[in-house]
Design a protein around this motif. Structure first.
Motif, PDB file in Angstrom:
ATOM      1  N   VAL A  89      43.697 -26.757  -4.483  1.00  0.00           N
ATOM      2  CA  VAL A  89      43.957 -25.659  -5.232  1.00  0.00           C
ATOM      3  C   VAL A  89      44.024 -24.040  -4.539  1.00  0.00           C
ATOM      4  N   ASN A  90      43.314 -23.758  -3.557  1.00  0.00           N
ATOM      5  CA  ASN A  90      43.384 -22.611  -2.789  1.00  0.00           C
ATOM      6  C   ASN A  90      44.592 -22.574  -2.046  1.00  0.00           C
ATOM      7  N   GLY A  91      44.882 -23.734  -1.400  1.00  0.00           N
ATOM      8  CA  GLY A  91      46.022 -23.754  -0.592  1.00  0.00           C
ATOM      9  C   GLY A  91      47.361 -23.721  -1.289  1.00  0.00           C
ATOM     10  N   LEU A  92      47.437 -24.152  -2.411  1.00  0.00           N
ATOM     11  CA  LEU A  92      48.709 -23.997  -3.523  1.00  0.00           C
ATOM     12  C   LEU A  92      48.750 -22.639  -3.797  1.00  0.00           C
ATOM     13  N   GLN A  93      47.568 -22.144  -4.376  1.00  0.00           N
ATOM     14  CA  GLN A  93      47.627 -20.485  -4.711  1.00  0.00           C
ATOM     15  C   GLN A  93      48.342 -19.728  -3.769  1.00  0.00           C
ATOM     16  N   GLU A  94      47.840 -19.842  -2.340  1.00  0.00           N
ATOM     17  CA  GLU A  94      48.331 -19.258  -1.174  1.00  0.00           C
ATOM     18  C   GLU A  94      49.788 -19.531  -1.118  1.00  0.00           C
ATOM     19  N   ARG A  95      49.948 -20.602  -1.041  1.00  0.00           N
ATOM     20  CA  ARG A  95      51.662 -21.006  -1.148  1.00  0.00           C
ATOM     21  C   ARG A  95      52.481 -20.232  -2.175  1.00  0.00           C
ATOM     22  N   ARG A  96      52.094 -20.312  -3.310  1.00  0.00           N
ATOM     23  CA  ARG A  96      52.695 -19.638  -4.377  1.00  0.00           C
ATOM     24  C   ARG A  96      52.874 -18.301  -4.018  1.00  0.00           C
TER      25      ARG A  96
END
Length: 151
Positions: free
Chosen positions: A109-116
């Motif tokens: 989830v953290n990685g996805l938020q960072e990519r977004r």
């Protein structure tokens, strides 16, 4: 003499917002599809709900993701099998089962938020600053009103 009333103006605005929002939704979804493992939007909503409310029970999760309890249970089974979520017995009421993200789930989830955020930053960087401010003000107002709606 045919005059457009307020409802017609709102309908036209809704059409224009829908068209303009497509780019934002596409960017949002493209970043999710690049994640590994690849998860559905329902699975991502479940992980986000578990992240925001650690220990959330299955009934509340079902409400949060807009699914029935059996579907939410199967959803949790898949997320648990992927190592992203785990069920945890409530210390006060052993019948109650809470849902929490695993370390891998938090990383996902953290990685996805960072990519977004990076994708949004790239697009926002190509917009005039006044337009960025107006976009943020409008989205905040929209979110505030949308959160008060009863679906």
């Amino acid at each position: 003499m045919d005059r457009a009333g307020p409802e017609d103006a709102l309908a036209a605005m809704a059409h224009d917002v829908e068209s303009a929002a497509t780019a934002l939704v596409d960017l949002w979804e493209r970043t999710a599809h690049a994640a590994s493992p690849r998860l559905s939007s329902l699975q991502l909503r479940a992980l986000t709900a578990a992240r925001l409310s650690p220990g959330i029970n299955l009934t509340r999760l079902a409400v949060e993701v807009g699914a029935g309890a059996p579907a939410a249970s199967r959803l949790c089974d898949r997320l648990e099998a992927a190592g992203l979520l785990r069920r945890r017995r409530n210390e006060d009421d052993r019948r109650e089962v809470g849902l929490v993200l695993t370390t891998h789930g938090h990383e996902m989830v953290n990685g996805l938020q960072e990519r977004r955020r990076r994708a949004l930053q790239e697009v926002l960087g190509n917009m005039p600053s006044a337009h960025r401010r107006h976009l943020l003000e409008g989205l905040r107002s929209f979110a505030e009103v949308a959160e008060t709606r009863d679906d």
